[in-house]
Write a protein that holds these residues in place. Structure first.
Motif, mmCIF file in Angstrom:
data_model
loop_
_atom_site.group_PDB
_atom_site.id
_atom_site.type_symbol
_atom_site.label_atom_id
_atom_site.label_comp_id
_atom_site.label_asym_id
_atom_site.label_seq_id
_atom_site.Cartn_x
_atom_site.Cartn_y
_atom_site.Cartn_z
ATOM 1 N N HIS A 130 0.837 -1.199 0.000
ATOM 2 C CA HIS A 130 0.000 0.000 0.000
ATOM 3 C C HIS A 130 0.874 1.251 0.000
ATOM 4 N N GLY A 131 2.199 1.051 0.032
ATOM 5 C CA GLY A 131 3.113 2.185 -0.042
ATOM 6 C C GLY A 131 3.472 2.778 1.312
ATOM 7 N N ALA A 132 2.479 2.959 2.163
ATOM 8 C CA ALA A 132 2.739 3.616 3.443
ATOM 9 C C ALA A 132 3.256 2.602 4.463
ATOM 10 N N PRO A 133 4.267 2.994 5.239
ATOM 11 C CA PRO A 133 4.690 2.101 6.325
ATOM 12 C C PRO A 133 3.571 1.953 7.343
ATOM 13 N N LYS A 134 3.579 0.825 8.037
ATOM 14 C CA LYS A 134 2.485 0.545 8.983
ATOM 15 C C LYS A 134 2.656 1.405 10.230
ATOM 16 N N ARG A 135 1.872 2.454 10.324
ATOM 17 C CA ARG A 135 1.903 3.329 11.502
ATOM 18 C C ARG A 135 0.490 3.561 11.971
ATOM 19 N N ARG A 136 0.286 3.343 13.252
ATOM 20 C CA ARG A 136 -1.039 3.595 13.801
ATOM 21 C C ARG A 136 -1.180 5.081 14.079
ATOM 22 N N LYS A 137 -2.351 5.607 13.827
ATOM 23 C CA LYS A 137 -2.642 6.994 14.196
ATOM 24 C C LYS A 137 -3.375 6.948 15.529
ATOM 25 N N PHE A 138 -2.947 7.803 16.421
ATOM 26 C CA PHE A 138 -3.553 7.829 17.745
ATOM 27 C C PHE A 138 -4.400 9.080 17.877
ATOM 28 N N SER A 139 -5.535 8.933 18.499
ATOM 29 C CA SER A 139 -6.386 10.092 18.729
ATOM 30 C C SER A 139 -5.757 10.978 19.799
ATOM 31 N N PRO A 140 -6.088 12.274 19.789
ATOM 32 C CA PRO A 140 -5.578 13.149 20.851
ATOM 33 C C PRO A 140 -5.965 12.651 22.231
ATOM 34 N N GLU A 141 -7.164 12.088 22.345
ATOM 35 C CA GLU A 141 -7.619 11.581 23.645
ATOM 36 C C GLU A 141 -6.721 10.446 24.125
ATOM 37 N N PHE A 142 -6.333 9.590 23.187
ATOM 38 C CA PHE A 142 -5.446 8.474 23.526
ATOM 39 C C PHE A 142 -4.115 9.000 24.042
ATOM 40 N N GLY A 143 -3.581 9.990 23.336
ATOM 41 C CA GLY A 143 -2.316 10.582 23.751
ATOM 42 C C GLY A 143 -2.410 11.246 25.113
ATOM 43 N N ASP A 144 -3.494 11.980 25.324
ATOM 44 C CA ASP A 144 -3.689 12.656 26.614
ATOM 45 C C ASP A 144 -3.740 11.642 27.745
ATOM 46 N N LYS A 145 -4.460 10.545 27.518
ATOM 47 C CA LYS A 145 -4.592 9.513 28.548
ATOM 48 C C LYS A 145 -3.231 8.898 28.852
ATOM 49 N N ALA A 146 -2.469 8.635 27.794
ATOM 50 C CA ALA A 146 -1.147 8.037 27.969
ATOM 51 C C ALA A 146 -0.231 8.962 28.767
ATOM 52 N N VAL A 147 -0.246 10.259 28.415
ATOM 53 C CA VAL A 147 0.590 11.231 29.121
ATOM 54 C C VAL A 147 0.167 11.320 30.581
ATOM 55 N N GLU A 148 -1.132 11.305 30.801
ATOM 56 C CA GLU A 148 -1.674 11.370 32.155
ATOM 57 C C GLU A 148 -1.152 10.209 33.009
ATOM 58 N N MET A 149 -1.093 9.013 32.413
ATOM 59 C CA MET A 149 -0.611 7.837 33.144
ATOM 60 C C MET A 149 0.819 8.037 33.614
ATOM 61 N N VAL A 150 1.626 8.720 32.785
ATOM 62 C CA VAL A 150 3.025 8.956 33.139
ATOM 63 C C VAL A 150 3.150 10.130 34.106
ATOM 64 N N VAL A 151 2.510 11.259 33.747
ATOM 65 C CA VAL A 151 2.717 12.507 34.489
ATOM 66 C C VAL A 151 1.937 12.506 35.803
ATOM 67 N N VAL A 152 0.650 12.169 35.732
ATOM 68 C CA VAL A 152 -0.208 12.262 36.908
ATOM 69 C C VAL A 152 0.013 11.077 37.854
ATOM 70 N N GLU A 153 0.118 9.879 37.270
ATOM 71 C CA GLU A 153 0.261 8.673 38.101
ATOM 72 C C GLU A 153 1.722 8.336 38.376
#
Length: 61
Positions: A3-26
């Motif tokens: 398909h030409g494009a390398p396999k990269r998942r796109k993450f929603s902003p909400e997903f990113g925010d949650k992930a950052v929260e797990m690191v920063v807040v927790e």
């Protein structure tokens, strides 16, 4: 295949925010969070650094 494009998942902003929260807040290690949510450590590291720059000088909640 091919398909030409390398396999990269796109993450929603909400997903990113949650992930950052797990690191920063927790105060969890990036390596642990990346295993749990299946995202690259470099990607999460970038998100966390961006968050910290955006919120520099603010007191953590």
């Amino acid at each position: 295949m091919g398909h030409g494009a390398p396999k990269r998942r796109k993450f929603s902003p909400e997903f990113g925010d949650k992930a950052v929260e797990m690191v920063v807040v927790e105060s969890r290690p990036i390596a642990e969070v990346t295993r749990e949510i299946q995202v690259n450590e470099g990607t999460l590291g970038t998100w966390v650094n961006r968050y910290r720059q955006d919120h520099a000088g603010e007191e953590p909640l």
